[in-house]
Design a protein around this motif. Structure first.
Motif, PDB file in Angstrom:
ATOM      1  N   ILE A 194      -4.134   1.268 -12.908  1.00 11.24           N
ATOM      2  CA  ILE A 194      -5.049   2.234 -12.313  1.00 11.24           C
ATOM      3  C   ILE A 194      -4.749   3.606 -12.916  1.00 11.24           C
ATOM      4  O   ILE A 194      -3.584   4.007 -13.013  1.00 11.24           O
ATOM      5  CB  ILE A 194      -4.898   2.230 -10.776  1.00 11.24           C
ATOM      6  CG1 ILE A 194      -5.435   0.888 -10.242  1.00 11.24           C
ATOM      7  CG2 ILE A 194      -5.629   3.403 -10.146  1.00 11.24           C
ATOM      8  CD1 ILE A 194      -5.200   0.638  -8.783  1.00 11.24           C
ATOM      9  N   GLY A 198      -9.097  11.603 -16.099  1.00  8.97           N
ATOM     10  CA  GLY A 198      -7.629  11.498 -16.072  1.00  8.97           C
ATOM     11  C   GLY A 198      -7.027  10.684 -17.199  1.00  8.97           C
ATOM     12  O   GLY A 198      -5.877  10.262 -17.104  1.00  8.97           O
ATOM     13  N   ASP A 246      -4.661   7.505 -12.752  1.00  5.14           N
ATOM     14  CA  ASP A 246      -4.651   8.591 -11.755  1.00  5.14           C
ATOM     15  C   ASP A 246      -5.053   8.102 -10.355  1.00  5.14           C
ATOM     16  O   ASP A 246      -4.483   7.161  -9.841  1.00  5.14           O
ATOM     17  CB  ASP A 246      -5.553   9.748 -12.201  1.00  5.14           C
ATOM     18  CG  ASP A 246      -4.803  10.729 -13.106  1.00  5.14           C
ATOM     19  OD1 ASP A 246      -3.628  10.452 -13.410  1.00  5.14           O
ATOM     20  OD2 ASP A 246      -5.386  11.740 -13.510  1.00  5.14           O
ATOM     21  N   ARG A 247      -6.100   8.727  -9.771  1.00 12.45           N
ATOM     22  CA  ARG A 247      -6.495   8.373  -8.394  1.00 12.45           C
ATOM     23  C   ARG A 247      -7.357   7.122  -8.355  1.00 12.45           C
ATOM     24  O   ARG A 247      -7.693   6.629  -7.287  1.00 12.45           O
ATOM     25  CB  ARG A 247      -7.270   9.529  -7.747  1.00 12.45           C
ATOM     26  CG  ARG A 247      -6.527  10.845  -7.683  1.00 12.45           C
ATOM     27  CD  ARG A 247      -5.268  10.800  -6.846  1.00 12.45           C
ATOM     28  NE  ARG A 247      -5.499  10.394  -5.463  1.00 12.45           N
ATOM     29  CZ  ARG A 247      -4.563   9.878  -4.677  1.00 12.45           C
ATOM     30  NH1 ARG A 247      -3.351   9.670  -5.134  1.00 12.45           N
ATOM     31  NH2 ARG A 247      -4.849   9.542  -3.446  1.00 12.45           N
ATOM     32  N   GLY A 248      -7.801   6.650  -9.527  1.00 13.90           N
ATOM     33  CA  GLY A 248      -8.510   5.379  -9.533  1.00 13.90           C
ATOM     34  C   GLY A 248      -9.995   5.445  -9.820  1.00 13.90           C
ATOM     35  O   GLY A 248     -10.719   4.504  -9.516  1.00 13.90           O
ATOM     36  N   ARG A 249     -10.475   6.559 -10.436  1.00 12.16           N
ATOM     37  CA  ARG A 249     -11.892   6.549 -10.833  1.00 12.16           C
ATOM     38  C   ARG A 249     -12.079   5.633 -12.034  1.00 12.16           C
ATOM     39  O   ARG A 249     -13.156   5.078 -12.246  1.00 12.16           O
ATOM     40  CB  ARG A 249     -12.373   7.968 -11.119  1.00 12.16           C
ATOM     41  CG  ARG A 249     -12.330   8.749  -9.800  1.00 12.16           C
ATOM     42  CD  ARG A 249     -13.104   9.985  -9.651  1.00 12.16           C
ATOM     43  NE  ARG A 249     -14.285  10.222 -10.400  1.00 12.16           N
ATOM     44  CZ  ARG A 249     -14.692  11.462 -10.659  1.00 12.16           C
ATOM     45  NH1 ARG A 249     -13.988  12.502 -10.237  1.00 12.16           N
ATOM     46  NH2 ARG A 249     -15.796  11.678 -11.333  1.00 12.16           N
ATOM     47  N   SER A 281       0.837  -1.210   0.000  1.00 11.80           N
ATOM     48  CA  SER A 281       0.000   0.000   0.000  1.00 11.80           C
ATOM     49  C   SER A 281       0.867   1.253   0.000  1.00 11.80           C
ATOM     50  O   SER A 281       2.039   1.225   0.388  1.00 11.80           O
ATOM     51  CB  SER A 281      -0.915  -0.008   1.225  1.00 11.80           C
ATOM     52  OG  SER A 281      -0.143   0.113   2.410  1.00 11.80           O
ATOM     53  N   SER A 282       0.251   2.380  -0.413  1.00 12.31           N
ATOM     54  CA  SER A 282       0.991   3.642  -0.565  1.00 12.31           C
ATOM     55  C   SER A 282       1.622   4.110   0.749  1.00 12.31           C
ATOM     56  O   SER A 282       2.643   4.778   0.755  1.00 12.31           O
ATOM     57  CB  SER A 282       0.064   4.721  -1.108  1.00 12.31           C
ATOM     58  OG  SER A 282      -1.111   4.774  -0.315  1.00 12.31           O
ATOM     59  N   PHE A 290      -5.196   0.520  -4.712  1.00 14.38           N
ATOM     60  CA  PHE A 290      -5.470   1.842  -5.266  1.00 14.38           C
ATOM     61  C   PHE A 290      -4.549   2.840  -4.549  1.00 14.38           C
ATOM     62  O   PHE A 290      -4.053   2.544  -3.453  1.00 14.38           O
ATOM     63  CB  PHE A 290      -6.939   2.216  -5.022  1.00 14.38           C
ATOM     64  CG  PHE A 290      -7.886   1.647  -6.048  1.00 14.38           C
ATOM     65  CD1 PHE A 290      -8.368   2.437  -7.093  1.00 14.38           C
ATOM     66  CD2 PHE A 290      -8.295   0.320  -5.971  1.00 14.38           C
ATOM     67  CE1 PHE A 290      -9.238   1.909  -8.036  1.00 14.38           C
ATOM     68  CE2 PHE A 290      -9.168  -0.222  -6.917  1.00 14.38           C
ATOM     69  CZ  PHE A 290      -9.636   0.583  -7.956  1.00 14.38           C
ATOM     70  N   PRO A 291      -4.341   4.031  -5.131  1.00 15.60           N
ATOM     71  CA  PRO A 291      -3.451   5.017  -4.495  1.00 15.60           C
ATOM     72  C   PRO A 291      -3.809   5.335  -3.040  1.00 15.60           C
ATOM     73  O   PRO A 291      -2.940   5.658  -2.243  1.00 15.60           O
ATOM     74  CB  PRO A 291      -3.596   6.259  -5.381  1.00 15.60           C
ATOM     75  CG  PRO A 291      -3.955   5.704  -6.727  1.00 15.60           C
ATOM     76  CD  PRO A 291      -4.803   4.490  -6.460  1.00 15.60           C
ATOM     77  N   SER A 292      -5.098   5.221  -2.685  1.00 16.91           N
ATOM     78  CA  SER A 292      -5.514   5.514  -1.299  1.00 16.91           C
ATOM     79  C   SER A 292      -4.924   4.519  -0.301  1.00 16.91           C
ATOM     80  O   SER A 292      -4.799   4.822   0.885  1.00 16.91           O
ATOM     81  CB  SER A 292      -7.036   5.439  -1.191  1.00 16.91           C
ATOM     82  OG  SER A 292      -7.466   4.086  -1.391  1.00 16.91           O
TER      83      SER A 292
END
Length: 392
Positions: free
Chosen positions: A184, A248, A186-189, A101-102, A143-145
């Protein structure tokens, strides 16, 4: 690249006792291999062994977890790094994929034992089991989160999971064959998947819907990568207005590593071709190093470095062994690669030697993940290994 050096996989343990020995070899291309050995002459007060090398090899430097060896005759030099810790209790069989994870706190991994698990990155302690795929899970990533996981399986399903309570929040259906890799955006949308059915698809996570088929290759897509394109790269224009659910995707490139020996690059939003490169064998994996440089690895052991702006001829081709290149990861000013013969190595531009991550004894290293100064690998032998770059 200089001639690759190899060392006994458990050299750090072997050289920890008096008169302990470990083998060494150097493999110059097109010439006979040179073989040698290392011998422990005793352990210093600081706990570091005093090691001598047999004729033809030199020990330049050694500490508890790393040793720097050179073979002057072949002008070859490598630093070997032993694992800081090894996690053996996460899975019972071969581990096919992993990610960290990030924030560096959690790991996720999938295995041929049929499970996907989330664990504490510091000690390998199990936190969650993610259950819901019907067959093997081929790929998993955070995911980036760092709170959500994306996975793809042989059941042709793509799933999104909560890392906090292990619930499956979204399932995407649409592929006709197993999903082999994901990326993924960008932020993952939005996320991208590549499948055995020969298609790469773009998905809208919020509505769990497919936004379109990005490419239909007629051949398995083994690896996918999304990267921001340099301004000098012409990505083409979309033929129709992109959906407002695409977030994105502009100024991004999509790279597809294909089973039919082709490496394909297209504009993610435009869906227009950027280039098609033909390699020596099936492409297994790919990654971007910058807005115009990329790497792709083949089944016969070649790592191609290409410049998107002039992709006809590679910038360089790195070949260290004929074993399949299984994963590539951009790292600092270079990259990390892993292969089917157990080798895993770091190439950095400012260093005149390669750093080898040791421990896997001829078992394929399937995937590598990093967090700050730590590198994690997963292997057919069922182990996750954690390396500390501070040990160098």
């Amino acid at each position: 690249m200089a001639a690759p050096l190899r060392i006994q996989s458990d050299w750090a343990q072997a050289l920890r006792k008096d008169e302990g020995e470990a083998w060494l070899s150097c493999h110059p291309p097109g010439k006979p291999s040179l073989y040698g050995s290392l011998t422990c002459q005793g352990i210093g007060l600081d706990g570091i062994p005093e090691v001598t090398a047999s004729e033809g090899f030199i020990v330049n430097e050694i500490n508890k977890k790393s040793i720097h060896i050179s073979c002057p005759k072949e002008n070859a030099s490598s630093k070997f790094l032993a694992p800081y810790t090894t996690f053996s209790r996460i899975h019972t069989k071969s581990i096919t994929c992993l990610d960290i994870s990030s924030g560096g706190g959690l790991g996720v991994s999938s295995s041929t034992d049929g499970t996907m698990k989330i664990w504490q990155a510091s000690n390998g302690e199990l936190r969650r089991v993610l259950e819901g795929h019907v067959f093997d899970v081929n790929c998993c990533r955070f995911f980036p989160s760092g709170l959500v996981v994306l996975s793809g399986g042989m059941d042709a399903q793509l799933k999104i999971w909560s890392a906090e309570d292990a619930s499956c929040v979204v399932t995407f259906k649409g592929h006709k064959g197993g999903i082999l890799d994901t990326a993924i955006v960008d932020r993952g949308r939005n996320v991208v998947s590549g499948s055995r059915d020969g298609t790469a698809r773009l998905w809208d996570c919020g509505r769990s819907a497919c936004l379109g088929v990005l490419a239909d290759c007629g051949s398995s897509i083994n690896g996918v990568a999304v990267g921001a394109a340099d301004n000098s790269v012409n990505l083409g224009s979309p033929e129709q207005m992109p959906s407002e659910r695409e977030v994105g995707t502009e100024a991004k490139m999509l790279l597809l590593a294909r089973e039919d020996k082709k490496l394909q690059c297209l504009g993610l939003q435009s869906r227009q071709p950027v280039f098609l490169f033909i390699g020596s064998d099936a492409f297994n994996c790919c990654t971007f190093l910058s807005g115009f440089l990329l790497l792709a690895g083949t089944q016969d052991g070649n790592i191609y470095q290409l410049d998107v702006r002039s992709p006809r001829a590679p910038v360089q081709v790195i070949h260290r062994s004929g074993a399949p290149v299984l994963s590539l990861l951009s790292f600092r000013d270079g990259f990390i690669a892993s292969q089917g013969d157990g080798s895993c190595f770091i190439v950095q531009q400012d260093l005149d030697y390669v750093t080898e991550l040791t421990g896997a004894d001829c078992d394929p290293v399937y995937k590598v993940a990093t967090w700050e100064k730590q590198i994690y690998t997963c292997c057919r032998d069922g182990l996750v290994r954690r390396y500390q770059l501070s040990d160098l």
